[in-house]
Enzyme design. Structure first.
Site, short mmCIF file in Angstrom:
data_model
loop_
_atom_site.label_atom_id
_atom_site.label_comp_id
_atom_site.label_asym_id
_atom_site.label_seq_id
_atom_site.Cartn_x
_atom_site.Cartn_y
_atom_site.Cartn_z
N HIS A 22 29.21 12.02 23.67
CA HIS A 22 29.21 11.71 22.18
C HIS A 22 29.73 10.18 22.31
O HIS A 22 30.81 9.75 22.97
CB HIS A 22 29.94 12.54 21.38
CG HIS A 22 29.53 13.83 21.05
ND1 HIS A 22 30.15 14.95 20.84
CD2 HIS A 22 28.07 14.17 20.84
CE1 HIS A 22 29.24 16.01 20.48
NE2 HIS A 22 27.97 15.25 20.37
N ASP A 67 31.79 8.34 20.48
CA ASP A 67 33.32 7.94 20.12
C ASP A 67 34.18 8.21 21.48
O ASP A 67 35.11 7.93 21.48
CB ASP A 67 33.84 9.00 19.10
CG ASP A 67 33.69 10.49 19.23
OD1 ASP A 67 32.47 10.76 19.77
OD2 ASP A 67 34.56 11.12 18.94
N HIS A 68 33.38 8.54 22.58
CA HIS A 68 34.18 8.70 24.01
C HIS A 68 33.82 7.82 24.92
O HIS A 68 34.25 7.69 26.07
CB HIS A 68 33.99 10.12 24.44
CG HIS A 68 34.83 11.10 23.46
ND1 HIS A 68 36.16 11.83 23.58
CD2 HIS A 68 34.32 11.54 22.28
CE1 HIS A 68 36.28 12.34 22.40
NE2 HIS A 68 35.41 12.51 21.59
N ASP A 103 36.38 17.06 23.42
CA ASP A 103 36.37 17.84 22.21
C ASP A 103 36.12 19.38 22.62
O ASP A 103 35.52 19.53 23.39
CB ASP A 103 35.21 17.26 21.49
CG ASP A 103 35.53 15.68 20.99
OD1 ASP A 103 36.62 15.19 21.23
OD2 ASP A 103 34.50 15.18 20.44
#
Ligand SMILES: [Zn+2]
Ligand SMILES: [Zn+2]
Length: 310
Positions: A64, A66-67, A212
């Protein structure tokens, strides 16, 4: 602080003026490890005075954006500043394809040896070991294959008593042997058993990065007695259906994992940008696990054993 974590980003999905997306630097005796690399991570590292040229290993939890969207930017900076020391990136196999394409199409000339290590996010497995640290993957339960990381300090050698060091002139080899547990015989033939001339080192500490993930009790045995647990708390419990639907956790669920695992300390992170005030998340978690704090960009957390040697 020999073993610490610096939070570089604590927001989920999108950055906010106060919170960048996921990234953190783990430092052990001057060796730096980067975990996740959201967009803008290199700016955060400059802001918080992280000597990012010293990072030799980067661990990416999942794909993802955002990582990992900051990774190509960081690699580009390393090239532009003429880095020569090797860099190891550990992540899902598709990340190698993404990076290769980015490097190729942007005509980036690598100035340093680059090593990609593909990890299987579904396994709990040792993926890195050096003189001081061991790193293991922790399977997460998320919308795509994702793993957390357990960073475990290796046992330190025995300490030699100061009065003994002053009394006897020891060679480098004598010191090495005593630190490994051997006794010592001096020139006069006096025998010193090891226990008499050493004292035990500090118990090794450990740190778990779990994001996550949806609530997953299968994580508990893998992080049992961890000293510091970073666990995502994207939502509060009143948004449990949303957390479940998106494979994230609530603050209460993060605290429950910390409690069941016997963690020393819990750090909540990966907050939904919807929360302007995080105090209610902290309160929710503390009701279950009192030793909890909130991640904050720039915050440095000591990873220390709170337990004794036995
Ligand atoms: Zn995320
Ligand atoms: Zn995710």
């Amino acid at each position: 602080m020999p073993f610490s974590v610096t939070i570089l980003g604590s927001s989920s999905a999108i950055p906010t003026p106060q919170r960048n997306t996921s990234a953190q630097v783990v430092s052990l005796d001057g060796t730096l490890y980067l975990i996740d690399c959201g967009e803008g991570t290199q700016i955060q590292m400059k802001k918080f005075s992280i000597r990012f040229q010293k990072i030799s290993h980067i661990f990416i939890s999942h794909l993802h954006g955002d990582h990992f969207y900051g990774l190509i930017g960081l690699i580009s900076t390393y090239c532009l500043t003429g880095r020569t020391t090797g860099l190891h990136v550990h992540g899902p196999s598709s990340l190698q394809e993404i990076l290769s394409l980015q490097l190729q199409l942007t005509g980036t000339e690598m100035t340093f040896p680059f090593f990609f290590h593909s990890i299987d996010p579904g396994l709990h497995k040792k993926i890195h070991e050096d003189d001081h640290m061991e790193v293991f993957t922790l399977p997460m339960v998320h919308r795509m294959p994702t793993c957390g990381f357990l960073l475990s300090e290796k046992p330190r050698p025995l300490n030699i008593r100061k009065d003994f060091l002053e009394k006897e002139s020891l060679s480098y080899e004598d010191i090495r042997r005593i630190k490994k547990g051997e006794g010592f015989i001096n020139r006069e033939g006096i025998v010193y058993p090891n226990a008499q001339i050493t004292y035990p080192p500090v118990r090794p500490s450990s740190y778990a990065y779990c994001t996550d993930t949806a609530y997953s009790e299968s994580l508990v045995p893998l992080i049992r007695n961890v000293d510091v647990l970073y666990h995502e708390a994207t939502f509060m419990k009143d948004s449990l259906p949303k957390a479940e639907e998106r494979f994230h956790s609530t603050a209460e669920q993060a605290a429950t994992i910390a409690l069941k695992a016997g963690a020393g300390q819990l750090v909540l992170g990966h907050f939904s940008p919807r929360y302007k005030d995080l105090a209610p998340l902290l309160e929710e978690a503390k009701a279950v696990f009192p030793c909890t704090e909130l991640a904050e960009d720039g915050k440095v957390i000591a990873v220390e054993s709170t337990r004794d040697h036995t």
